[in-house]
Enzyme design. Structure first.
Site, PDB file in Angstrom:
ATOM      1  N   GLU A  16       0.785  -1.307  -0.051  1.00 47.32           N
ATOM      2  CA  GLU A  16       0.113  -0.114   0.118  1.00 47.32           C
ATOM      3  C   GLU A  16       0.992   1.398  -0.081  1.00 47.32           C
ATOM      4  O   GLU A  16       0.224   2.421  -0.444  1.00 47.32           O
ATOM      5  CB  GLU A  16      -0.840   0.146   1.192  1.00 47.32           C
ATOM      6  CG  GLU A  16      -2.121  -1.033   1.156  1.00 47.32           C
ATOM      7  CD  GLU A  16      -1.425  -2.378   1.826  1.00 47.32           C
ATOM      8  OE1 GLU A  16      -2.430  -3.087   2.453  1.00 47.32           O
ATOM      9  OE2 GLU A  16      -0.362  -2.574   1.941  1.00 47.32           O
ATOM     10  N   LEU A  17       2.156   1.202   0.530  1.00 47.06           N
ATOM     11  CA  LEU A  17       2.765   2.448   0.992  1.00 47.06           C
ATOM     12  C   LEU A  17       3.429   2.798  -0.391  1.00 47.06           C
ATOM     13  O   LEU A  17       3.459   3.903  -0.853  1.00 47.06           O
ATOM     14  CB  LEU A  17       3.707   2.133   1.816  1.00 47.06           C
ATOM     15  CG  LEU A  17       4.917   3.464   2.227  1.00 47.06           C
ATOM     16  CD1 LEU A  17       3.823   4.611   2.726  1.00 47.06           C
ATOM     17  CD2 LEU A  17       5.881   3.251   2.898  1.00 47.06           C
ATOM     18  N   ASN A 123      20.403  -5.854   1.260  1.00 51.08           N
ATOM     19  CA  ASN A 123      19.988  -4.873  -0.208  1.00 51.08           C
ATOM     20  C   ASN A 123      18.928  -3.934  -0.074  1.00 51.08           C
ATOM     21  O   ASN A 123      18.436  -3.421  -0.996  1.00 51.08           O
ATOM     22  CB  ASN A 123      19.315  -6.052  -1.096  1.00 51.08           C
ATOM     23  CG  ASN A 123      18.945  -5.562  -2.385  1.00 51.08           C
ATOM     24  OD1 ASN A 123      19.722  -4.697  -3.028  1.00 51.08           O
ATOM     25  ND2 ASN A 123      17.802  -5.752  -3.186  1.00 51.08           N
ATOM     26  N   SER A 447      18.135  -2.431 -18.605  1.00 51.30           N
ATOM     27  CA  SER A 447      16.654  -2.158 -18.998  1.00 51.30           C
ATOM     28  C   SER A 447      16.264  -0.979 -19.203  1.00 51.30           C
ATOM     29  O   SER A 447      17.016   0.002 -19.047  1.00 51.30           O
ATOM     30  CB  SER A 447      15.973  -2.701 -17.503  1.00 51.30           C
ATOM     31  OG  SER A 447      16.652  -1.887 -16.368  1.00 51.30           O
ATOM     32  N   GLU A 498      14.732  -5.599 -22.128  1.00 49.12           N
ATOM     33  CA  GLU A 498      14.442  -6.470 -20.987  1.00 49.12           C
ATOM     34  C   GLU A 498      12.846  -6.336 -20.783  1.00 49.12           C
ATOM     35  O   GLU A 498      12.268  -6.691 -19.372  1.00 49.12           O
ATOM     36  CB  GLU A 498      15.241  -6.346 -19.701  1.00 49.12           C
ATOM     37  CG  GLU A 498      16.740  -6.436 -20.042  1.00 49.12           C
ATOM     38  CD  GLU A 498      17.573  -6.364 -18.769  1.00 49.12           C
ATOM     39  OE1 GLU A 498      16.901  -6.330 -17.330  1.00 49.12           O
ATOM     40  OE2 GLU A 498      18.642  -6.121 -18.783  1.00 49.12           O
ATOM     41  N   GLU A 619      28.019  -5.838  -1.257  1.00 50.03           N
ATOM     42  CA  GLU A 619      27.011  -6.057  -0.348  1.00 50.03           C
ATOM     43  C   GLU A 619      27.341  -7.219   0.457  1.00 50.03           C
ATOM     44  O   GLU A 619      26.898  -7.155   1.761  1.00 50.03           O
ATOM     45  CB  GLU A 619      25.647  -5.953  -1.047  1.00 50.03           C
ATOM     46  CG  GLU A 619      24.500  -6.483  -0.080  1.00 50.03           C
ATOM     47  CD  GLU A 619      23.333  -6.735  -1.108  1.00 50.03           C
ATOM     48  OE1 GLU A 619      22.574  -7.729  -0.888  1.00 50.03           O
ATOM     49  OE2 GLU A 619      22.920  -5.782  -2.038  1.00 50.03           O
ATOM     50  N   CYS A 657      26.572  -1.003  -8.294  1.00 46.47           N
ATOM     51  CA  CYS A 657      25.971   0.333  -7.932  1.00 46.47           C
ATOM     52  C   CYS A 657      25.939   0.600  -6.523  1.00 46.47           C
ATOM     53  O   CYS A 657      26.037  -0.375  -5.690  1.00 46.47           O
ATOM     54  CB  CYS A 657      24.922   0.286  -8.538  1.00 46.47           C
ATOM     55  SG  CYS A 657      23.601  -0.854  -8.393  1.00 46.47           S
ATOM     56  N   ASP A 670      40.615  -8.570  -9.861  1.00 46.22           N
ATOM     57  CA  ASP A 670      40.706  -9.981  -9.779  1.00 46.22           C
ATOM     58  C   ASP A 670      39.276 -10.457 -10.656  1.00 46.22           C
ATOM     59  O   ASP A 670      39.551 -11.717 -10.976  1.00 46.22           O
ATOM     60  CB  ASP A 670      40.725 -10.416  -8.548  1.00 46.22           C
ATOM     61  CG  ASP A 670      42.342 -10.138  -7.828  1.00 46.22           C
ATOM     62  OD1 ASP A 670      42.985  -9.912  -8.539  1.00 46.22           O
ATOM     63  OD2 ASP A 670      42.391 -10.415  -6.816  1.00 46.22           O
ATOM     64  N   HIS A 708      18.050   6.915 -10.295  1.00 45.39           N
ATOM     65  CA  HIS A 708      17.087   6.710  -9.154  1.00 45.39           C
ATOM     66  C   HIS A 708      16.242   8.125  -8.605  1.00 45.39           C
ATOM     67  O   HIS A 708      15.708   8.152  -8.026  1.00 45.39           O
ATOM     68  CB  HIS A 708      17.956   6.173  -7.930  1.00 45.39           C
ATOM     69  CG  HIS A 708      18.475   5.059  -7.859  1.00 45.39           C
ATOM     70  ND1 HIS A 708      19.567   4.555  -8.434  1.00 45.39           N
ATOM     71  CD2 HIS A 708      17.975   3.652  -7.874  1.00 45.39           C
ATOM     72  CE1 HIS A 708      19.528   3.301  -8.872  1.00 45.39           C
ATOM     73  NE2 HIS A 708      18.725   2.778  -8.128  1.00 45.39           N
TER      74      HIS A 708
END
Length: 767
Positions: A16-17, A123, A447, A498, A619, A657, A670, A708
């Site tokens: 919903e948000l 993530n 994309s 994509e 990450e 990214c 590497d 973004h």
């Protein structure tokens, strides 16, 4: 023995948000509607936790975009460039907040967004606080106080959640030289004191301070800041009970520091770091309560009650039942909302579903563990224990999980399987001769916008309202339009867009054995961006090609080079819910072999440039440096296995990214990708310095605009960034591209931005 929760998903069980925020940004709904939807989600979360039996329920864990951004607004840490947004007539605090998150390009203003990066090794993305020498802070937003009062009106006394002052500062970035961000604690602490004074006046009993940096390596100044900060807070508020939450790793060499702080409750993550329990029990103060993080806040597998009860029993025998709390390992924002919403047995079979728990079910697990440990609820709790034990046994013996063929292939891997035929300097000459690309080669990350129309085709196809041929024809037409448009504006290396893909990981998981999916298992990645991670439950195998047909079709439409677009093994692993019954390295290697097969098939079909995206390499890095090398050994090897089956003339790209590369630049080298594309626009090319200092040998595409944010950058802005890049990286190594894929953007802004990008590259070629 009490139960507590550290945080609950804020997106709503049906996103919903996301929907209301995106409607607000598109001017389709009003400010009051956004606030009301947020209120509804908060209240549903609080009431569910109370009804389930959680004793200590969090507030201020809700956010419209990001909890770190919430704190920056609360502390008045608002970069000066947003002053005009504040002053603009008709703008609300929410408009300022979204401008900081997304940038602002209206009313004659053009303001860039704040930098965004990953939240530790998850993530989830947060907005990076911006700090300046002698920066002053003041209470700007009273959200934390308002939401405590809101819950109190419902008859629920909550535990307000704050990012601890030390962790908040360490999450930020110094935007000028001549100071260390930790030195700002003397200016920031008075704002915390102000907030706590207001909460104390409302008779708050517990306040949660999230200090995840206690699970990282701290220097002496940072350690002293912890001691002095919490001493001052304790002295100022002797009645308040401080819950200090750590997670994602062990306290290790910070154990004595954490145990010595004047706090009421210390929370530790016993899912990621079960080995820390004994040391914590040894040094814990005589009165300090220990919160056991036993229910996995970051994965979807059921808790093993038998194992958790043995841990609880061990802690109780050492410090007593009254000093033990039960909790999830961390905030549940990393978990999907509710397994009860998974009603499609074709998508998620009952056999696999019985092994799983989402956030709502994890809350129930916390309560049941307390009931079992304290012998409450008698038969009802024992029945749940028996059901849990049966599910654990079923999972261990299921024939869905193990594939001998896959295990044999992994064991047969040899050194040359992770090596290209020749070193990059040799490959570079062959590729330049074969590809003949111009200086400042332009491309995109992969994309193109997934419009409402494109998404509706996929939905209709899944419902059976479109046949396979009808769906394929629509996707083919959209692909052809995208290819033609790229040719028209003069991009050098094209992508197919994509349009057939729902998500960069889910799309591959749907075609690999060992994966399954949920229908509503959404988790927040950043802002309104929600992802539905695949679930890896068994051995991974590629039965047949996954991207070949669409890539070959797109290449047939143009004489320019068409990039094959794949997601790398580490990213597929990191962005999935991963089986926890074997080492992650083993699962990653299985995925690498599947991607390798796809890469080889693309090359055989004549695709000369193949991109294997690995945005999650950084990450996945463990929080403690001592554990880095082990992870990097198997992660880099997995990428190389996926990329090394091709000839020298085939150019392998990778994309990363929103990561800091300083500490792992050698490992990135590497990986031996021929071209790496990276996010650099929000940091104004700062990230390139490490590549220059290291003398990175391969080619680099530093992102020249931030995808973004909806703002369209000017050509001059991109030229400025390219000149900054050229100053530190030889121009023959430079590519020109956006920061990331364009899936979430609209076509209008995408077309305008890419046209400017291509023209910027042409200007650079004139030099």
């Amino acid at each position: 023995m009490l139960t507590q929760n550290l945080g609950y998903p804020r997106i709503g069980s049906h996103r919903e948000l996301k929907k209301v925020c995106e409607n607000y940004w598109a001017a389709k709904t009003g400010h009051k509607t956004v606030l009301q939807v947020g209120k509804n989600i908060r209240q549903e979360n609080w009431q569910m936790q109370k009804q389930t039996g959680i004793a200590i329920i969090p507030s201020n864990d809700f956010s419209f975009y990001d909890q770190v951004l919430d704190h920056s607004l609360m502390f008045g840490a608002i970069p000066k460039r947003y002053n005009e947004v504040i002053l603009k007539k008709g703008n609300t605090e929410l408009d300022l907040y979204f401008a900081m998150a997304r940038g602002y390009q209206q009313d004659g203003l053009d303001i860039i967004a704040m930098e965004m990066t990953k939240w530790f090794d998850t993530n989830y993305h947060y907005l990076v606080p911006e700090f300046y020498k002698n920066q002053q802070f003041k209470l700007f937003s009273t959200k934390i106080i308002d939401e405590f009062y809101e819950a109190k009106q419902l008859g629920i006394t909550t535990k307000p959640v704050l990012i601890g002052p030390i962790s908040y500062l360490l999450l930020g970035k110094e935007k000028e030289n001549g100071f260390e961000k930790i030195d700002l604690i003397k200016n920031l602490l008075p704002v915390y004191i102000d907030i706590l004074t207001r909460l104390d006046a409302l008779n708050v009993e517990y306040v949660q301070f999230d200090e995840p940096f206690l699970a990282l390596d701290l220097n002496e100044k940072e350690q002293k800041a912890f001691q002095e900060t919490y001493r001052q807070i304790s002295n100022a508020f002797p009645r308040l009970k401080i819950v200090l939450a750590t997670y994602f790793d062990a306290l290790d060499n910070n154990t004595e520091l954490a145990a010595s702080l004047p706090i009421t409750v210390l929370h530790i993550d016993l899912v990621r770091a079960p080995q820390q329990l004994d040391k914590v029990l040894e040094v814990l103060g005589d009165r300090t309560i220990l919160s056991l993080g036993l229910v996995d806040g970051r994965n979807i597998w059921k808790n093993d009650f038998e194992n958790s009860l043995s841990i609880i029993d061990h802690a109780v025998k050492k410090i007593g039942e009254e000093r033990v709390w039960i909790a999830p390992s961390c905030s549940l924002i990393h978990s999907p909302c509710d397994l009860d919403n998974e009603t499609n047995e074709k998508t998620l079979t009952p056999e696999i579903k019985q092994w799983m728990a989402f956030a709502k079910q994890k809350i129930a697990e916390v309560v049941v563990l307390k009931q079992l440990a304290t012998k409450e609820q008698g038969t009802a709790a024992e029945t749940k224990f028996a059901e849990n034990k049966l599910a654990q046994q079923n999972r261990k013996t299921s024939d869905l999980i193990h594939n001998p063929e896959v295990k044999t292939r992994v064991k047969a891997i040899v050194t040359k399987d992770a090596e290209r035929l020749n070193v990059f300097s040799t490959r570079k000459m062959k590729q330049r001769a074969a590809l003949n690309l111009p200086a400042y080669t332009t491309t995109t990350i992969g994309s193109f916008p997934q419009t409402t129309e494109v998404r509706s085709w996929r939905a209709k196809y899944k419902k059976g309202d479109l046949s396979q041929k009808q769906y394929d024809d629509l996707i083919a037409d959209e692909t052809a339009k995208a290819v033609k448009w790229q040719e028209e504006i003069g991009l050098d290396v094209l992508v197919h867009g994509e349009f057939e893909r729902n998500d960069m990981v889910e799309y591959f998981g749907e075609q690999l054995e060992g994966f399954t999916f949920s229908k509503n298992g959404w988790v927040q990645s950043y802002g309104s961006r929600c992802v539905k991670p695949p679930i890896i439950y068994g051995d991974v195998k590629r039965p047949e090609p996954m991207t070949l047909n669409w890539t070959v079709y797109a290449q047939s439409l143009t004489s320019k080079y068409m990039k094959g677009m794949l997601t790398g093994p580490v990213t597929i692993l990191q962005w999935s819910f991963v089986r926890n019954d074997q080492p992650r390295a083993e699962t990653c290697t299985q995925i690498a072999l599947a991607i390798r097969d796809e890469v080889c098939d693309l090359e055989k079909a004549g695709i000369k440039i193949i991109q294997i995206d690995e945005p999650a390499i950084r990450e996945g890095l463990p929080l403690r440096k001592e554990a880095w090398q082990n992870y990097l050994n198997w992660a880099i090897k997995a990428f190389r296995i996926s990329a090394s089956g091709v000839q020298d003339e085939t150019q392998i790209h990778t994309h990363m990214c929103y990561s800091e590369f300083n500490d792992i630049i050698k490992n990135i080298a590497d990986m031996d990708a021929d071209v790496i594309t990276i996010e650099t626009s929000r940091s104004q090319m700062e990230l390139l310095d490490v590549f220059a200092d290291f003398n990175y040998p391969n080619e680099i595409g530093p992102g020249v605009y931030d995808i973004h944010s909806p703002r369209v950058p000017k050509r001059e802005e991109m030229i400025h960034l390219l000149k900054k890049a050229k100053a530190v990286i030889p121009q023959e190594q430079l590519w020109v591209n956006p920061d990331c894929g364009l899936k979430t953007r609209g076509w209008d802004e995408t077309k305008k931005a890419l046209i400017e990008m291509v023209e910027a590259a042409k200007e650079m070629r004139k030099d």
